[in-house]
Design a protein around this motif. Sequence first.
Motif, short mmCIF file in Angstrom:
data_model
loop_
_atom_site.label_atom_id
_atom_site.label_comp_id
_atom_site.label_asym_id
_atom_site.label_seq_id
_atom_site.Cartn_x
_atom_site.Cartn_y
_atom_site.Cartn_z
N CYS A 50 0.75 -1.37 0.30
CA CYS A 50 0.32 0.02 -0.19
C CYS A 50 0.69 1.11 0.02
O CYS A 50 2.16 1.61 0.89
CB CYS A 50 -0.89 -0.31 0.95
N MET A 51 0.58 2.37 -0.41
CA MET A 51 1.05 3.85 -0.55
C MET A 51 0.81 3.96 0.36
O MET A 51 -0.46 4.09 1.41
CB MET A 51 0.37 4.51 -1.95
N LEU A 52 2.16 5.06 1.47
CA LEU A 52 2.28 5.51 2.76
C LEU A 52 1.94 6.97 1.60
O LEU A 52 2.64 7.58 3.10
CB LEU A 52 3.83 5.63 2.72
N ALA A 53 2.04 7.87 1.19
CA ALA A 53 1.60 9.08 0.62
C ALA A 53 0.25 8.95 0.09
O ALA A 53 0.16 8.28 -1.28
CB ALA A 53 2.86 10.13 1.06
N ASN A 54 -0.06 10.35 -0.89
CA ASN A 54 0.05 10.84 -1.99
C ASN A 54 0.22 11.47 -3.16
O ASN A 54 0.59 12.77 -2.24
CB ASN A 54 -2.29 11.67 -1.90
N PHE A 55 0.80 11.17 -3.99
CA PHE A 55 1.66 11.69 -4.77
C PHE A 55 1.31 11.13 -6.05
O PHE A 55 0.56 10.33 -6.39
CB PHE A 55 2.61 11.26 -4.39
N LYS A 56 2.51 11.38 -7.36
CA LYS A 56 2.22 10.70 -8.61
C LYS A 56 3.53 9.84 -9.09
O LYS A 56 4.42 9.74 -9.26
CB LYS A 56 1.95 11.88 -9.22
N GLY A 98 -4.70 5.54 -4.22
CA GLY A 98 -6.56 5.57 -4.24
C GLY A 98 -7.03 6.89 -4.23
O GLY A 98 -8.36 7.07 -3.77
N TYR A 99 -6.63 7.76 -4.82
CA TYR A 99 -6.60 9.27 -4.83
C TYR A 99 -6.32 9.96 -6.41
O TYR A 99 -4.62 9.89 -6.54
CB TYR A 99 -6.53 10.51 -3.66
N ALA A 100 -7.33 10.52 -6.95
CA ALA A 100 -7.00 10.76 -7.83
C ALA A 100 -6.23 12.84 -7.50
O ALA A 100 -5.31 12.61 -8.13
CB ALA A 100 -7.79 11.02 -9.43
N TYR A 101 -7.13 12.88 -7.51
CA TYR A 101 -6.34 13.74 -6.80
C TYR A 101 -5.91 14.02 -5.44
O TYR A 101 -5.27 13.36 -4.99
CB TYR A 101 -7.81 15.44 -6.67
N THR A 102 -5.89 15.05 -4.26
CA THR A 102 -6.08 15.04 -2.97
C THR A 102 -6.71 14.33 -2.25
O THR A 102 -7.94 13.63 -2.82
CB THR A 102 -6.30 16.86 -2.22
N SER A 103 -6.04 14.18 -1.26
CA SER A 103 -7.14 12.97 -0.01
C SER A 103 -7.92 13.75 1.39
O SER A 103 -6.88 14.50 1.71
CB SER A 103 -6.24 11.48 0.58
N PRO A 104 -8.66 13.18 1.62
CA PRO A 104 -9.46 13.99 3.02
C PRO A 104 -8.34 13.86 3.90
O PRO A 104 -7.05 12.69 3.83
CB PRO A 104 -10.22 13.02 3.44
N SER A 125 4.60 14.70 4.20
CA SER A 125 4.37 14.34 2.62
C SER A 125 3.32 13.54 1.89
O SER A 125 2.50 13.06 2.24
CB SER A 125 5.90 12.84 2.28
N GLY A 126 3.25 14.38 0.22
CA GLY A 126 1.89 14.43 -0.24
C GLY A 126 1.00 14.64 -0.28
O GLY A 126 0.33 16.10 1.21
N ASN A 127 -0.18 14.64 -0.68
CA ASN A 127 -0.90 15.68 -0.83
C ASN A 127 -0.90 17.16 -0.62
O ASN A 127 -1.61 17.02 -2.25
CB ASN A 127 -1.75 15.13 1.23
N VAL A 128 -0.60 17.70 -0.36
CA VAL A 128 -0.54 19.04 -0.51
C VAL A 128 0.38 19.35 -0.24
O VAL A 128 0.79 19.07 1.02
CB VAL A 128 -2.00 20.05 -0.12
N SER A 129 1.26 20.22 -0.95
CA SER A 129 2.87 21.09 -0.55
C SER A 129 2.67 22.21 0.62
O SER A 129 0.87 23.23 0.51
CB SER A 129 3.86 21.74 -1.26
N GLU A 130 2.99 22.27 1.95
CA GLU A 130 2.74 23.24 2.36
C GLU A 130 3.67 24.42 2.42
O GLU A 130 5.04 24.80 2.55
CB GLU A 130 2.34 22.49 3.64
N TRP A 131 2.72 26.30 2.39
CA TRP A 131 3.63 27.20 3.22
C TRP A 131 4.15 27.03 4.10
O TRP A 131 4.13 26.43 4.89
CB TRP A 131 2.63 27.72 2.85
N CYS A 132 5.81 27.88 3.94
CA CYS A 132 6.60 28.12 5.54
C CYS A 132 7.13 29.55 5.70
O CYS A 132 6.48 30.26 4.62
CB CYS A 132 7.98 26.56 5.53
N GLN A 133 6.97 29.13 6.48
CA GLN A 133 7.68 31.27 7.11
C GLN A 133 8.53 31.58 6.30
O GLN A 133 8.12 32.85 5.91
CB GLN A 133 7.71 30.75 8.88
N ASP A 134 9.25 31.15 5.65
CA ASP A 134 10.54 31.52 5.42
C ASP A 134 10.70 32.04 3.91
O ASP A 134 10.02 31.62 3.11
CB ASP A 134 11.96 30.87 5.33
N ALA A 135 11.39 32.90 3.53
CA ALA A 135 11.58 33.81 2.13
C ALA A 135 12.31 32.94 1.92
O ALA A 135 12.88 31.99 2.51
CB ALA A 135 12.04 34.83 2.24
N TYR A 136 12.40 32.20 0.69
CA TYR A 136 13.37 31.61 0.08
C TYR A 136 15.01 32.10 -0.88
O TYR A 136 15.02 32.69 -1.26
CB TYR A 136 12.76 30.33 -1.61
#
Length: 333
Positions: free
Chosen positions: A214-220, A230-236, A251-262
């Motif tokens: 079984c996959m351990l995250a939602n990704f491509k 198990g999910y074509a787009y995001t997952s609950p 990891s996976g599902n959606v990437s997440e904003w951090c506070q830092d400038a890049y």
Amino acid sequence: MGLITIALQSCGLFGGGGGYDDQGELVGVLDRESWTPDIPFGMIPIPAGTFHMGQADEDVARSQINMNKQVTIGSFYMDDSEITNNEYRQFVFHLLEDSVSILGEEEIMSKYYPDTTVWMKDFTHHYGDPLLESYYQHPAYDEFPVVGVSWVAAQYFCDWRTNYLNAWRNDQGLFSMPKFRLPSEAEWEYAARGGRDMAKYPWGGPYLRNAKGCMLANFKPGRGNYYDDGYAYTSPVYSFFSNDYGLYEMSGNVSEWCQDAYNPAATALVWDMNPTYNDANEPRKVVRGGSWKDIAYYLELGTRDFEYQDSTRSYIGFRCAMTYLGRSSGTEF
């Protein structure tokens, strides 16, 4: 000089006329209310510690943007999941009810309401109409992570959440809690590792499937096989196992904003104690974790990415953090 001394004594600055039970000793202000830290609803306490920040596996040799560096992180709280559509809807409802006279409805809808058009504009020749119409509004997606929210909007959400909680606490005669905020890039990576230093993924191992396949995250996975997890787009949220700190979908599902400038050289520039790279003139902000549309490389805990702070994407969400005040007793974790 004698007159000055008499004046100070009369004001109590030399102890005269005090009438306190401290017997003239420096004991601090007596009967001061104690502070007991509360764990905010939906958050997990993350213990302080030291880890190696940076790539734990492959790094593109020519880029050298994430060299390993040992850093120490203080205790903090973090949401156990990404902010969901329904949680974000509470924020939007309050803005429309209470802040229209201050911000104006146009600003609220253009800056802070999720940009549902991301499901069409992010991808060329993609039938995104069903998601455009339903992803944020329909109750079927209430427990899915909110997307189409810019870094600027996420910051405003944190401010609102802080004021909302502390207004209630003040009414109850309680001390205010520290402010909600986006996690720093170092906090995000430290929390995502779940106490497993040099781990490649939040679950610790180097593989993307468990022993049962079984996959351990939602990704491509593979080439275009989006549904293999198990999910074509995001997952609950809470669809996959948490890491050892109890955090889901780091990891996976959606990437997440951090506070830092890049900054490609940020790892070498920042301090090794609670590092954060701040640059108000840099519109690029750090994004971590990879998403449902990303290949496995972006799920690695050391992989760095960015997006412009006013951009909205169908694959970027966020979660909040809060600084832990005082030294932990250890029983919270």
